[in-house]
Design an enzyme around this catalytic site. Structure first.
Site, PDB file in Angstrom:
ATOM      1  N   ASP A  59       0.978  -1.199  -0.375  1.00 23.00           N
ATOM      2  CA  ASP A  59       0.267  -0.084  -0.284  1.00 23.00           C
ATOM      3  C   ASP A  59       0.989   1.616   0.652  1.00 23.00           C
ATOM      4  OD1 ASP A  59      -2.304   1.906   0.671  1.00 23.00           O
ATOM      5  OD2 ASP A  59      -3.584   0.115   0.453  1.00 23.00           O
ATOM      6  N   ASP A  60       0.323   2.074   0.407  1.00 21.87           N
ATOM      7  CA  ASP A  60       1.326   3.835   0.347  1.00 21.87           C
ATOM      8  C   ASP A  60       1.754   4.026   0.586  1.00 21.87           C
ATOM      9  OD1 ASP A  60       1.538   6.031   0.590  1.00 21.87           O
ATOM     10  OD2 ASP A  60      -0.113   6.840   1.149  1.00 21.87           O
ATOM     11  N   ARG A 113      -7.135  16.229   3.524  1.00 23.88           N
ATOM     12  CA  ARG A 113      -5.273  15.145   3.636  1.00 23.88           C
ATOM     13  C   ARG A 113      -4.344  15.793   2.672  1.00 23.88           C
ATOM     14  NH1 ARG A 113      -4.083   8.841   2.421  1.00 23.88           N
ATOM     15  NH2 ARG A 113      -4.169   8.093   4.230  1.00 23.88           N
ATOM     16  N   LYS A 162      -3.900  -1.165  -6.906  1.00 25.80           N
ATOM     17  CA  LYS A 162      -4.842  -0.574  -6.146  1.00 25.80           C
ATOM     18  C   LYS A 162      -5.243   0.854  -6.077  1.00 25.80           C
ATOM     19  CE  LYS A 162      -6.415   0.193  -0.821  1.00 25.80           C
ATOM     20  NZ  LYS A 162      -6.018   0.612   0.746  1.00 25.80           N
ATOM     21  N   TRP A 163      -6.130   1.174  -6.750  1.00 24.42           N
ATOM     22  CA  TRP A 163      -5.578   2.821  -7.477  1.00 24.42           C
ATOM     23  C   TRP A 163      -6.639   3.930  -5.933  1.00 24.42           C
ATOM     24  CZ3 TRP A 163      -4.550   4.111 -13.030  1.00 24.42           C
ATOM     25  CH2 TRP A 163      -4.933   5.746 -13.002  1.00 24.42           C
ATOM     26  N   ASP A 164      -6.205   4.892  -6.090  1.00 26.54           N
ATOM     27  CA  ASP A 164      -7.064   5.402  -4.249  1.00 26.54           C
ATOM     28  C   ASP A 164      -7.498   6.639  -4.833  1.00 26.54           C
ATOM     29  OD1 ASP A 164      -8.182   5.742  -2.497  1.00 26.54           O
ATOM     30  OD2 ASP A 164      -6.318   5.137  -0.784  1.00 26.54           O
ATOM     31  N   ASN A 196      -8.307  10.586  -2.323  1.00 28.61           N
ATOM     32  CA  ASN A 196      -8.452  10.742  -1.541  1.00 28.61           C
ATOM     33  C   ASN A 196      -9.014  12.466  -1.039  1.00 28.61           C
ATOM     34  OD1 ASN A 196      -8.411   8.530   0.437  1.00 28.61           O
ATOM     35  ND2 ASN A 196      -6.644   8.801  -0.616  1.00 28.61           N
ATOM     36  N   CYS A 222     -10.447   1.917  -5.349  1.00 33.01           N
ATOM     37  CA  CYS A 222     -10.258   2.954  -3.836  1.00 33.01           C
ATOM     38  C   CYS A 222     -10.549   4.309  -3.233  1.00 33.01           C
ATOM     39  CB  CYS A 222      -9.032   2.523  -2.835  1.00 33.01           C
ATOM     40  SG  CYS A 222      -8.855   3.233  -1.417  1.00 33.01           S
ATOM     41  N   ASP A 249     -12.710   1.920   4.550  1.00 32.63           N
ATOM     42  CA  ASP A 249     -11.776   1.587   5.289  1.00 32.63           C
ATOM     43  C   ASP A 249     -11.944   1.226   7.162  1.00 32.63           C
ATOM     44  OD1 ASP A 249      -9.465   2.373   4.403  1.00 32.63           O
ATOM     45  OD2 ASP A 249      -9.399   4.894   4.469  1.00 32.63           O
TER      46      ASP A 249
HETATM   47  C1  GLA Z   1      -6.962   6.188   1.868  1.00 35.97           C
HETATM   48  C2  GLA Z   1      -6.926   4.248   1.487  1.00 35.97           C
HETATM   49  C3  GLA Z   1      -6.454   3.432   2.422  1.00 35.97           C
HETATM   50  C4  GLA Z   1      -5.450   3.192   2.837  1.00 35.97           C
HETATM   51  C5  GLA Z   1      -4.335   4.843   2.259  1.00 35.97           C
HETATM   52  C6  GLA Z   1      -3.138   4.734   2.775  1.00 35.97           C
HETATM   53  O1  GLA Z   1      -7.127   5.945   2.673  1.00 35.97           O
HETATM   54  O2  GLA Z   1      -9.042   4.508   1.202  1.00 35.97           O
HETATM   55  O3  GLA Z   1      -7.103   2.124   2.400  1.00 35.97           O
HETATM   56  O4  GLA Z   1      -4.824   3.122   1.122  1.00 35.97           O
HETATM   57  O5  GLA Z   1      -5.514   5.538   1.609  1.00 35.97           O
HETATM   58  O6  GLA Z   1      -2.565   6.083   1.924  1.00 35.97           O
END
Ligand code: GLA
Length: 682
Positions: free
Chosen positions: A301-302, A382, A416-418, A420, A466, A488
């Site tokens: 992930d991130d 964010r 996983k393409w986020d 935010n 995501c 989340d």
């Molecule tokens: C968002 C996503 C989480 C995670 C974080 C990473 O909040 O919903 O699942 O990937 O970003 O910063």
């Protein structure tokens, strides 16, 4: 004219003489209606009246799909409107969208441009819709519509959002029931601003006008140009809500979800197990544990990128998609090789639409950032800003972020393409002064273009949508993605409600549901590992913890649960979902899945509150074959104590569905799962 929308009628004799339900199938402004309109146009001479008349139509039949295009034309102007209907016979679903063609001499402007407008006549209307916020998505609200307009919408841009979902169920003549009554369900296939307006008028008719939210989005069409609306997906059931859900799931798996006919792998995502704090050794030890448990894809992930501005917190590095040399000096390939050596595939997190002001990209391309201009303050969400996807150069950049990763590391199997944040800094340095009002729409169209290019180039890479959890749970993104991160919030108690709402419309195969640590990081609630697995197994099971956080006994349980899920996942992912007991009602929840051939099924029951001493969970199953005899066996147990008074007993489908069975669950946060298999010993 719309004369009927309901149970299919084979013998239509006399239908044309019944008075119409609604005068117009695509009502336009300025032709006498005082109600909601689907279309509002300012013509090339500044006039605003539009009278659409039938011009011609085309119809085509291709096995299961009947396509009808009705061509309409304004009485006075060279404005053509095509209504497209795609009817899927087996799934009982109709997709509707509209194209508006400007053949007038000069530019016109559109201030309303719905995808569809359908009407109903009943004595009363009950609306179910889904609302929420970050970490509490898809909460179900059911209410009676009163005269006036109830509107479900978002104006925030970029995502459909967790606040309202672009979907609904409308029950005619009474409160919606799961297995009886007339229900219309619908969802807009669009990852951007939307508006679903339900108007009950003076004749107690209800019109649903659905489409892109025209808020701040006047759209100009030059002579010769056309505008295409997103698809509104509609289904009808006269067997209650559950059938409407199954219709949508069947349709999505076949026609609107990437690879909807392929089993989904079990994922371990690094986020809740490591957050930003990891190096290669930490990840490799997580991979060891994941492989031991039987996980199939390890997703980083991130936190893996950024050098000048390392991504060690959510305040820097977004936009700089180069591997962080300090954390991962041997690069991604080293991790990918290690994952593969453990018999798993590798996945990675990206958020390519977004940018931290603290990034090299922000220094290099300030003009690519969506901004209010005139030196107005850039509002952060964010700690980040948004790239301007209306700009083709930015589209190329976003495409290249993922393309470069996949070209350089062809073994990456999952992305996983986020996303935010929303679009609050309304303004584009790319769009002309006049076309600033196109931004909300062009952003989403730009995103679609990028995703389309990627999915064509990488047909077998799995994509997850995501957006701070479930901000992009919609049929628009599902067209390009295999699944979505539903929330989340990974607390299984909360997930009972989130998944309940989500699966009213969207299929369980696409609903990523992860087992995380207890106490839960979001709610601090403690739950057993079994309860966490039992809830996550109702969707696309995944794990999101550091395996070394589990003790030996827990690891053993996790291993067995994963092996079990591999056995039952075809039923969860390809079967029909029946809702038996709502978590909103009496502190119990229950669902069952039935395989298409009805030879195997799963019953999943949960107690989420404390019950009276002798109160037991009593469920009647659905969807089984009444003529078959089934073996009922409790599975995924964490002790020897059964939750039913028998095991491996043979029971007819008729008994299971009409008499029902008692499940001994009384305490809060307890659960039980049963495998129900056709027995040929009969
Ligand atoms: C968002 C996503 C989480 C995670 C974080 C990473 O909040 O919903 O699942 O990937 O970003 O910063």
């Amino acid at each position: 004219m719309q004369s009927h929308y309901g149970k299919s009628i084979k013998n239509t004799q006399g239908l044309e003489n019944m008075s119409v339900i609604f005068n117009e199938i695509y009502p336009s402004f300025g032709n006498g209606t005082n109600d909601e309109v689907a279309l509002m146009v300012t013509h090339d001479d500044g006039t605003m009246a539009t009278d659409l008349f039938y011009h011609s139509h085309q119809q085509k039949e291709d096995k299961n799909i009947q396509t009808t295009i009705i061509h309409l034309k304004d009485e006075k102007k060279e404005l053509y409107v095509d209504l497209h209907f795609k009817a899927y016979a087996n799934e009982n679903v109709i997709e509707q969208f509209t194209t508006i063609h400007n053949k007038e001499k000069k530019e016109i402007s559109l201030s309303q441009y719905a995808s569809s407008a359908i009407g109903f006549k009943a004595t009363n209307y009950y609306l179910s819709h889904f609302y929420g916020s970050h970490s509490k998505e898809m909460m179900l609200s059911e209410e009676r519509l009163t005269n006036g307009i109830k509107s479900i919408e978002t104006k925030r841009g970029v995502r459909t959002t967790e606040y309202e979902n672009p979907s609904f169920m409308l029950s005619l003549d009474g409160v919606a029931q799961e297995n009886s009554g007339e229900v219309i369900a619908g969802a807009l296939a669009w990852s951007g601003n939307f508006r679903l307006a339900f108007q009950v008028d003076d004749k107690a008719r209800c019109q649903i006008t659905a489409g892109i939210n025209p808020f701040a989005s006047n759209y100009y069409l030059a002579s010769g140009e056309q505008f295409e609306t997103p698809r509104m997906v509609l289904t009808y059931s006269n067997e209650g809500k559950n059938r409407a859900s199954i219709n949508l799931h069947n349709w999505a798996k076949k026609y609107n979800l990437r690879a909807g006919n392929e089993l989904r792998p079990i994922v371990l995502n690094s986020w809740e197990g490591a957050y930003f704090k990891f190096d290669a050794d930490k990840l490799k030890s997580m991979m060891d544990g994941a492989a031991e448990m039987g996980v199939e894809v390890f997703v980083l992930d991130d936190g893996w990128f950024g050098n000048k501005y390392p991504r060690n917190r959510a305040n820097a590095g977004l936009g700089d998609w180069q591997v962080n040399q300090k954390k991962l000096p041997k690069g991604l390939e080293d991790l990918i090789d290690y994952t593969e050596s453990k018999g798993m595939r590798f996945g990675i997190w990206v958020e390519p639409e977004m940018i931290n002001p603290k990034s090299e990209l922000a220094e290099k391309h300030p003009d690519w950032i969506i901004q209010r201009q005139n030196d107005r303050q850039k509002l952060l969400e964010r700690n980040q800003l948004l790239l301007d996807l209306s700009n083709p150069k930015v589209q190329d950049f976003v495409f290249n972020v993922v393309d470069n990763l996949l070209k350089k590391h062809p073994k990456i199997a999952y992305v996983k393409w986020d996303a935010n944040r929303h679009l609050q800094n309304f303004g584009s340095t790319y769009l002309s002064a006049k076309k600033q009002s196109h931004l909300f729409i062009e952003y989403t169209l730009g995103l679609e273009k990028v995703l389309e290019r990627l999915t064509i180039k990488y047909p077998s890479t799995i994509f997850q949508a995501c957006a701070s959890g479930g901000g992009r749970v919609d049929f628009g993104s599902m067209k390009h993605m295999h699944e979505f991160w539903a929330s989340d919030d990974t607390d299984p108690y909360e997930r009972l409600f989130i998944q309940w709402g989500t699966n009213h419309i969207y299929p369980p195969i696409a609903t990523a549901a992860h087992v995380t640590k207890s106490p839960n990081h979001q709610t601090k609630r403690e739950t057993s590992l079994k309860f966490r697995f039992d809830v996550a197994m109702a969707g696309r099971l995944g794990i999101e913890l550091s395996p070394d956080a589990l003790d030996k006994k827990e690891l053993e349980f996790a291993k067995k649960a994963i092996t079990l899920y591999k056995d039952i996942r075809p039923i969860v992912q390809f079967g029909d979902l029946y809702r038996l007991l709502s978590p909103y009602d009496d502190g119990f929840a229950a669902i069952n899945y039935v395989a298409k051939n009805k030879k195997s099924a799963l019953l999943m029951v949960y107690s989420h509150t404390h019950h009276r001493r002798y109160e037991r969970n009593f469920v009647k199953l659905q969807g089984l074959d009444p003529t078959l005899v089934y073996k009922v066996e409790e599975i995924n147990m964490d002790s020897k104590k059964l939750h039913i008074s028998f095991s491996n007993q043979l029971i007819s489908g008729e008994v299971l569905m009409n008499r029902g069975i008692w499940i001994n669950l009384r305490k809060p946060l307890q659960s039980a799962i049963f495998k129900i298999t056709e027995s040929n010993q009969n």
